[in-house]
Design a protein around this motif. Structure first.
Motif, PDB file in Angstrom:
ATOM      1  N   PRO A  51      48.039  46.968  35.543  1.00  0.00           N
ATOM      2  CA  PRO A  51      49.211  46.164  35.156  1.00  0.00           C
ATOM      3  C   PRO A  51      49.554  45.122  36.223  1.00  0.00           C
ATOM      4  CG  PRO A  51      49.617  48.504  34.774  1.00  0.00           C
ATOM      5  CD  PRO A  51      48.325  48.415  35.534  1.00  0.00           C
ATOM      6  N   GLY A  52      49.888  43.927  35.768  1.00  0.00           N
ATOM      7  CA  GLY A  52      50.302  42.860  36.670  1.00  0.00           C
ATOM      8  C   GLY A  52      49.178  41.998  37.194  1.00  0.00           C
ATOM      9  N   MET A  53      47.933  42.403  36.989  1.00  0.00           N
ATOM     10  CA  MET A  53      46.818  41.628  37.527  1.00  0.00           C
ATOM     11  C   MET A  53      46.665  40.289  36.802  1.00  0.00           C
ATOM     12  SD  MET A  53      45.565  43.513  39.961  1.00  0.00           S
ATOM     13  CE  MET A  53      43.837  43.212  40.257  1.00  0.00           C
ATOM     14  N   ALA A  54      46.713  40.320  35.477  1.00  0.00           N
ATOM     15  CA  ALA A  54      46.518  39.095  34.704  1.00  0.00           C
ATOM     16  C   ALA A  54      47.618  38.078  34.993  1.00  0.00           C
ATOM     17  CB  ALA A  54      46.464  39.418  33.216  1.00  0.00           C
ATOM     18  N   GLU A  55      48.860  38.563  35.174  1.00  0.00           N
ATOM     19  CA  GLU A  55      49.969  37.647  35.447  1.00  0.00           C
ATOM     20  C   GLU A  55      49.788  36.918  36.769  1.00  0.00           C
ATOM     21  OE1 GLU A  55      50.158  40.660  34.432  1.00  0.00           O
ATOM     22  OE2 GLU A  55      51.233  40.630  32.519  1.00  0.00           O
ATOM     23  N   ARG A  56      49.010  37.477  37.673  1.00  0.00           N
ATOM     24  CA  ARG A  56      48.760  36.862  38.984  1.00  0.00           C
ATOM     25  C   ARG A  56      47.395  36.174  39.044  1.00  0.00           C
ATOM     26  NH1 ARG A  56      51.629  41.521  39.570  1.00  0.00           N
ATOM     27  NH2 ARG A  56      53.427  41.502  40.983  1.00  0.00           N
ATOM     28  N   ASN A  57      46.813  35.948  37.884  1.00  0.00           N
ATOM     29  CA  ASN A  57      45.488  35.323  37.793  1.00  0.00           C
ATOM     30  C   ASN A  57      44.410  36.137  38.503  1.00  0.00           C
ATOM     31  OD1 ASN A  57      45.946  33.155  36.129  1.00  0.00           O
ATOM     32  ND2 ASN A  57      46.348  31.716  37.786  1.00  0.00           N
ATOM     33  N   LEU A  58      44.612  37.430  38.603  1.00  0.00           N
ATOM     34  CA  LEU A  58      43.597  38.317  39.172  1.00  0.00           C
ATOM     35  C   LEU A  58      42.792  38.906  38.021  1.00  0.00           C
ATOM     36  CD1 LEU A  58      45.724  40.057  41.950  1.00  0.00           C
ATOM     37  CD2 LEU A  58      44.017  38.256  42.231  1.00  0.00           C
ATOM     38  N   THR A  59      41.875  38.103  37.507  1.00  0.00           N
ATOM     39  CA  THR A  59      41.043  38.494  36.384  1.00  0.00           C
ATOM     40  C   THR A  59      39.596  38.141  36.687  1.00  0.00           C
ATOM     41  OG1 THR A  59      41.251  36.357  35.265  1.00  0.00           O
ATOM     42  CG2 THR A  59      42.949  38.009  34.794  1.00  0.00           C
ATOM     43  N   LEU A  60      38.688  38.645  35.860  1.00  0.00           N
ATOM     44  CA  LEU A  60      37.273  38.321  36.035  1.00  0.00           C
ATOM     45  C   LEU A  60      37.005  36.840  35.808  1.00  0.00           C
ATOM     46  CD1 LEU A  60      35.485  41.375  34.391  1.00  0.00           C
ATOM     47  CD2 LEU A  60      35.294  40.643  36.766  1.00  0.00           C
ATOM     48  N   ASP A  61      37.867  36.178  35.035  1.00  0.00           N
ATOM     49  CA  ASP A  61      37.696  34.744  34.818  1.00  0.00           C
ATOM     50  C   ASP A  61      37.880  33.958  36.113  1.00  0.00           C
ATOM     51  OD1 ASP A  61      37.265  35.255  32.170  1.00  0.00           O
ATOM     52  OD2 ASP A  61      39.307  34.825  31.551  1.00  0.00           O
ATOM     53  N   TRP A  62      38.816  34.415  36.938  1.00  0.00           N
ATOM     54  CA  TRP A  62      39.129  33.700  38.176  1.00  0.00           C
ATOM     55  C   TRP A  62      38.417  34.284  39.385  1.00  0.00           C
ATOM     56  CZ3 TRP A  62      41.961  29.274  38.882  1.00  0.00           C
ATOM     57  CH2 TRP A  62      42.610  28.778  37.739  1.00  0.00           C
ATOM     58  N   TRP A  63      38.063  35.552  39.326  1.00  0.00           N
ATOM     59  CA  TRP A  63      37.383  36.219  40.440  1.00  0.00           C
ATOM     60  C   TRP A  63      36.138  36.931  39.901  1.00  0.00           C
ATOM     61  CZ3 TRP A  63      39.301  34.917  45.057  1.00  0.00           C
ATOM     62  CH2 TRP A  63      40.616  34.457  45.107  1.00  0.00           C
ATOM     63  N   PRO A  64      35.139  36.153  39.491  1.00  0.00           N
ATOM     64  CA  PRO A  64      33.955  36.754  38.864  1.00  0.00           C
ATOM     65  C   PRO A  64      33.132  37.575  39.853  1.00  0.00           C
ATOM     66  CG  PRO A  64      33.596  34.420  39.281  1.00  0.00           C
ATOM     67  CD  PRO A  64      35.035  34.690  39.607  1.00  0.00           C
ATOM     68  N   LEU A  65      32.416  38.540  39.296  1.00  0.00           N
ATOM     69  CA  LEU A  65      31.523  39.385  40.080  1.00  0.00           C
ATOM     70  C   LEU A  65      30.084  39.081  39.696  1.00  0.00           C
ATOM     71  CD1 LEU A  65      33.357  42.811  39.770  1.00  0.00           C
ATOM     72  CD2 LEU A  65      33.439  41.228  41.685  1.00  0.00           C
ATOM     73  N   GLY A  66      29.190  39.195  40.656  1.00  0.00           N
ATOM     74  CA  GLY A  66      27.786  38.959  40.358  1.00  0.00           C
ATOM     75  C   GLY A  66      26.911  39.284  41.549  1.00  0.00           C
ATOM     76  N   THR A  67      25.624  39.088  41.373  1.00  0.00           N
ATOM     77  CA  THR A  67      24.656  39.377  42.432  1.00  0.00           C
ATOM     78  C   THR A  67      23.813  38.147  42.746  1.00  0.00           C
ATOM     79  OG1 THR A  67      23.068  40.167  40.778  1.00  0.00           O
ATOM     80  CG2 THR A  67      24.514  41.809  41.783  1.00  0.00           C
ATOM     81  N   GLY A  68      24.320  36.973  42.423  1.00  0.00           N
ATOM     82  CA  GLY A  68      23.563  35.745  42.623  1.00  0.00           C
ATOM     83  C   GLY A  68      23.572  35.263  44.058  1.00  0.00           C
ATOM     84  N   PRO A  69      22.963  34.114  44.309  1.00  0.00           N
ATOM     85  CA  PRO A  69      22.828  33.614  45.681  1.00  0.00           C
ATOM     86  C   PRO A  69      24.124  33.092  46.286  1.00  0.00           C
ATOM     87  CG  PRO A  69      21.906  32.043  44.130  1.00  0.00           C
ATOM     88  CD  PRO A  69      22.244  33.264  43.342  1.00  0.00           C
ATOM     89  N   TYR A  70      25.149  32.844  45.456  1.00  0.00           N
ATOM     90  CA  TYR A  70      26.392  32.281  45.978  1.00  0.00           C
ATOM     91  C   TYR A  70      27.603  33.073  45.500  1.00  0.00           C
ATOM     92  CZ  TYR A  70      23.670  28.224  47.376  1.00  0.00           C
ATOM     93  OH  TYR A  70      22.750  27.403  47.967  1.00  0.00           O
ATOM     94  N   MET A  71      28.689  32.959  46.285  1.00  0.00           N
ATOM     95  CA  MET A  71      29.970  33.559  45.934  1.00  0.00           C
ATOM     96  C   MET A  71      30.983  32.446  45.681  1.00  0.00           C
ATOM     97  SD  MET A  71      30.222  36.519  48.879  1.00  0.00           S
ATOM     98  CE  MET A  71      30.383  35.261  50.158  1.00  0.00           C
ATOM     99  N   LEU A  72      31.863  32.661  44.714  1.00  0.00           N
ATOM    100  CA  LEU A  72      32.928  31.704  44.435  1.00  0.00           C
ATOM    101  C   LEU A  72      34.071  31.964  45.409  1.00  0.00           C
ATOM    102  CD1 LEU A  72      33.987  29.445  42.577  1.00  0.00           C
ATOM    103  CD2 LEU A  72      34.928  31.232  41.106  1.00  0.00           C
ATOM    104  N   VAL A  73      34.222  31.100  46.410  1.00  0.00           N
ATOM    105  CA  VAL A  73      35.236  31.311  47.447  1.00  0.00           C
ATOM    106  C   VAL A  73      36.468  30.442  47.246  1.00  0.00           C
ATOM    107  CG1 VAL A  73      33.537  32.065  49.149  1.00  0.00           C
ATOM    108  CG2 VAL A  73      34.103  29.639  48.976  1.00  0.00           C
ATOM    109  N   GLU A  74      36.363  29.418  46.425  1.00  0.00           N
ATOM    110  CA  GLU A  74      37.526  28.592  46.090  1.00  0.00           C
ATOM    111  C   GLU A  74      37.425  28.212  44.627  1.00  0.00           C
ATOM    112  OE1 GLU A  74      39.475  24.229  47.177  1.00  0.00           O
ATOM    113  OE2 GLU A  74      38.225  25.253  48.664  1.00  0.00           O
ATOM    114  N   ASN A  75      38.481  28.512  43.875  1.00  0.00           N
ATOM    115  CA  ASN A  75      38.436  28.298  42.432  1.00  0.00           C
ATOM    116  C   ASN A  75      39.689  27.555  41.984  1.00  0.00           C
ATOM    117  OD1 ASN A  75      37.841  28.374  39.731  1.00  0.00           O
ATOM    118  ND2 ASN A  75      38.310  30.534  39.457  1.00  0.00           N
ATOM    119  N   ASN A  76      39.584  26.250  41.933  1.00  0.00           N
ATOM    120  CA  ASN A  76      40.663  25.409  41.430  1.00  0.00           C
ATOM    121  C   ASN A  76      40.041  24.414  40.451  1.00  0.00           C
ATOM    122  OD1 ASN A  76      42.854  23.821  40.890  1.00  0.00           O
ATOM    123  ND2 ASN A  76      43.283  23.263  43.012  1.00  0.00           N
ATOM    124  N   PRO A  77      39.903  24.818  39.183  1.00  0.00           N
ATOM    125  CA  PRO A  77      39.177  23.974  38.223  1.00  0.00           C
ATOM    126  C   PRO A  77      39.730  22.568  38.074  1.00  0.00           C
ATOM    127  CG  PRO A  77      39.562  26.172  37.331  1.00  0.00           C
ATOM    128  CD  PRO A  77      40.369  26.070  38.593  1.00  0.00           C
TER     129      PRO A  77
END
Length: 205
Positions: free
Chosen positions: A58-84
């Motif tokens: 509870p409360g995660m989506a309201e704070r933009n703490l979702t997989l859309d904004w903080w995706p998980l993966g095993t690729g060569p790069y990490m998303l460290v700044e996300n301001n579309p």
């Protein structure tokens, strides 16, 4: 468990088998060649159970703490700044498994990729750069001008800049203009298939 979280481990899923920590097997009924393309879609990306449960709190989506904004993966790069609306920054993933740059390209060892120097890094570990920055430009012309000034590493060629960047031979072949070549710019072209769907309303007179 978080309220509203669907624990998929409680349900049997016939046709899906976990082989090991990094592998799972899917069994289909009948032939369906398109399934390989489905596997490349984002919604088929495996997500750790604990991550799914974490973001369901509870409360995660309201704070933009979702997989859309903080995706998980095993690729060569990490998303460290996300301001579309401004920019997105990718940084090298220190835990990346590592891949080697390919040694074969289009046309084999003597093909077009080799002649263009695209196989010069054969066998070297990837990724080659530490950070990738994507900046949003609301209009195409300022983006093209900044590309010519060296602010961006790559750019497409829009209809507004086509005559400036590209020339056509009498045989219809595309080549870079002399001005672009003088700036050290290279033109990379490729052919890709496309699918268009056209809908007709047969009930509209």
């Amino acid at each position: 468990d978080p309220p509203g979280w669907l624990d998929l481990d409680r349900f049997a899923l016939p046709g899906v088998e976990v082989v090991d920590r990094h592998t799972y097997r899917i069994t289909l009924k009948g032939a369906y060649p398109q399934f390989l393309y489905w596997l490349s879609m984002p919604f088929f990306s495996p997500v750790p159970r604990e991550a799914d449960r974490f973001f369901a709190q509870p409360g995660m989506a309201e704070r933009n703490l979702t997989l859309d904004w903080w995706p998980l993966g095993t690729g060569p790069y990490m998303l460290v700044e996300n301001n579309p609306n401004a920019r997105m920054v990718l940084a090298r993933n220190p835990n990346y498994r590592g891949d080697a740059y390919p040694c074969e390209g289009e046309g084999g060892a003597e093909g077009g990729d080799a002649r263009a120097g695209l196989l010069a890094d054969c066998g070297k570990p990837m990724p080659f750069i530490d950070k990738v920055v994507f900046s949003r430009e609301r209009e195409g012309i300022p983006y093209w001008n900044k590309f010519l000034q060296g602010y961006y590493d790559a750019s497409g060629v829009s209809s507004d800049n086509f005559d400036q960047a590209v020339t056509l031979t009498s045989q219809g072949e595309v080549s870079l203009s002399e001005d672009m070549e003088a700036k050290g710019i290279r033109l990379l072209t490729s052919v890709s298939p496309s699918i268009f769907y056209l809908g007709f309303n047969m009930l509209d007179p």
